[in-house]
Write a protein that holds these residues in place. Sequence first.
Motif, short mmCIF file in Angstrom:
data_model
loop_
_atom_site.label_atom_id
_atom_site.label_comp_id
_atom_site.label_asym_id
_atom_site.label_seq_id
_atom_site.Cartn_x
_atom_site.Cartn_y
_atom_site.Cartn_z
N ILE A 188 22.98 20.66 -73.88
CA ILE A 188 22.62 19.12 -73.88
C ILE A 188 23.10 19.08 -75.24
O ILE A 188 22.00 17.99 -76.31
N GLU B 145 22.21 15.61 -66.68
CA GLU B 145 22.10 17.09 -68.07
C GLU B 145 23.04 17.69 -67.79
O GLU B 145 23.17 19.41 -68.42
N MET C 82 8.29 12.56 -71.16
CA MET C 82 10.13 12.29 -71.43
C MET C 82 10.83 13.11 -70.23
O MET C 82 10.17 14.03 -70.74
N GLY C 83 11.38 12.41 -69.82
CA GLY C 83 12.65 13.37 -69.19
C GLY C 83 12.43 13.90 -68.07
O GLY C 83 11.29 13.99 -67.47
N GLY C 84 12.41 15.93 -68.75
CA GLY C 84 12.50 16.88 -67.63
C GLY C 84 11.18 16.66 -67.32
O GLY C 84 10.56 17.20 -66.46
N SER C 85 10.00 16.03 -68.47
CA SER C 85 8.60 16.84 -68.31
C SER C 85 8.48 15.10 -67.46
O SER C 85 6.56 15.11 -67.39
N THR D 44 7.42 16.19 -78.49
CA THR D 44 8.22 15.15 -78.05
C THR D 44 6.93 14.00 -78.43
O THR D 44 5.92 13.77 -78.03
N ILE E 192 21.49 15.32 -76.63
CA ILE E 192 20.18 14.77 -76.85
C ILE E 192 19.43 15.53 -78.07
O ILE E 192 18.51 15.33 -78.93
N LYS F 77 17.75 14.00 -81.49
CA LYS F 77 16.30 14.40 -81.43
C LYS F 77 16.31 15.19 -83.13
O LYS F 77 15.12 14.73 -83.90
N PRO G 251 13.47 22.24 -70.27
CA PRO G 251 12.42 21.38 -69.50
C PRO G 251 12.93 21.22 -68.11
O PRO G 251 11.76 21.52 -67.38
N ARG G 252 13.84 20.74 -68.28
CA ARG G 252 14.13 20.01 -66.60
C ARG G 252 14.29 21.49 -65.94
O ARG G 252 14.17 21.24 -64.72
N SER H 19 4.11 17.50 -71.81
CA SER H 19 5.47 17.78 -72.27
C SER H 19 5.49 19.66 -72.73
O SER H 19 4.93 20.03 -73.05
N TYR H 20 7.12 19.80 -71.94
CA TYR H 20 7.31 20.97 -72.22
C TYR H 20 7.78 21.48 -73.35
O TYR H 20 6.41 22.49 -73.80
N SER H 21 8.33 21.05 -74.13
CA SER H 21 7.74 21.88 -75.76
C SER H 21 6.35 21.33 -76.46
O SER H 21 6.25 22.08 -77.14
N GLY H 22 6.02 20.58 -75.81
CA GLY H 22 4.82 19.50 -76.82
C GLY H 22 5.10 19.48 -77.97
O GLY H 22 4.32 19.37 -78.93
#
Length: 330
Positions: free
Chosen positions: A319, A219, A44-47, A93, A322, A326, A139-140, A88-91
Amino acid sequence: MNEKTMDKLIREFPGNITEAIKIAGEARLREPQSEIRNVVVCGMGGSGIGGKIVSQWVYNDLEVPFTLVNDYVLPAFVNENTLLIASSYSGNTEETLSAVEDGLSKGAHIVAVCSGGKLQAMAEEKSFDVIVVPGGNPPRASLAFSLVQLVSILEKLELVTIRYSAQLEKSVELLLANESKIKEEAIEIADFLFEKMPIIYSTSLFEGVAIRTRQQLNENAKTLCWHHVIPEMNHNELVGWSGGDKRFASLFLINSDIYERNAFRLSVSKKVMEEKGAGTMVVYSKGESRVEEAIYFIHLVDWVSFYLSEKNKVDPIAIPVIDYLKGELE
Ligand code: PA5
């Protein structure tokens, strides 16, 4: 989250590509148990945007279908012949985690790219591959890592023939040689877009770059934005300019090897917009491959989004919307 400013993070983009290539070189992937007959990238998004950009780099090379999923559920065709790359950058999402659960239940061969979180834990528990990239940034601002890992997974599994990592190395040289020119051009573009609603146009094989531009303006610069591609926009959206709406500014991000008929379409479209009083600006990329040209644009528009955030007097890093969303979903 660290205290880096967005301009510092953007400046790190070329170095991140180099670091990501090193990480990719050290990653060891399991051999798929079944022949890979299709590739699915979820994120999703930046990932997620890395998947779109890479799908366009390998368009004339990868011989199996490539599908992007920016949602919870995978398509019905996914099975043990699917390579599922979860980014997923955060892992953490939830849409991406859900898609991975779906992929596991369908027997897909999974490779995850993340900086940790639940995705890394899931990979360790369920024994699928995970490439862990450095964490702690938005992430972006970590697009280099997902782009490089995605192409390197395709290279390692011998699904592509071109060495995209070599083209990425050349892109780093291109960026470093043009850094001050890129910033000057970005300032001009930010001036052009200021106080307008940006509409980004690209050719269809650069749509990933146009989407990335929209996302970065959303963003970082906190502005609405729209994008469309040539030639498809000639068959619908161009009519929308008939009313002569002056709230918008059209930015054309054009690759240097634009197909001749599309170049002609571009000049006619621009004329139609200008006759209706709209502002237009055409920017051409640099580089000797689609990879280099896309990387050039990605870096340029990152700077545009930063300079526009300064003009809009907004924090390019935060952000809160977002974060709020979340939080509500937890
Ligand atoms: O840029 C952002 O912060 C977002 O678009 C995120 O990338 C998106 O919400 C998905 O999160 P993650 O990248 O951690 O999977």
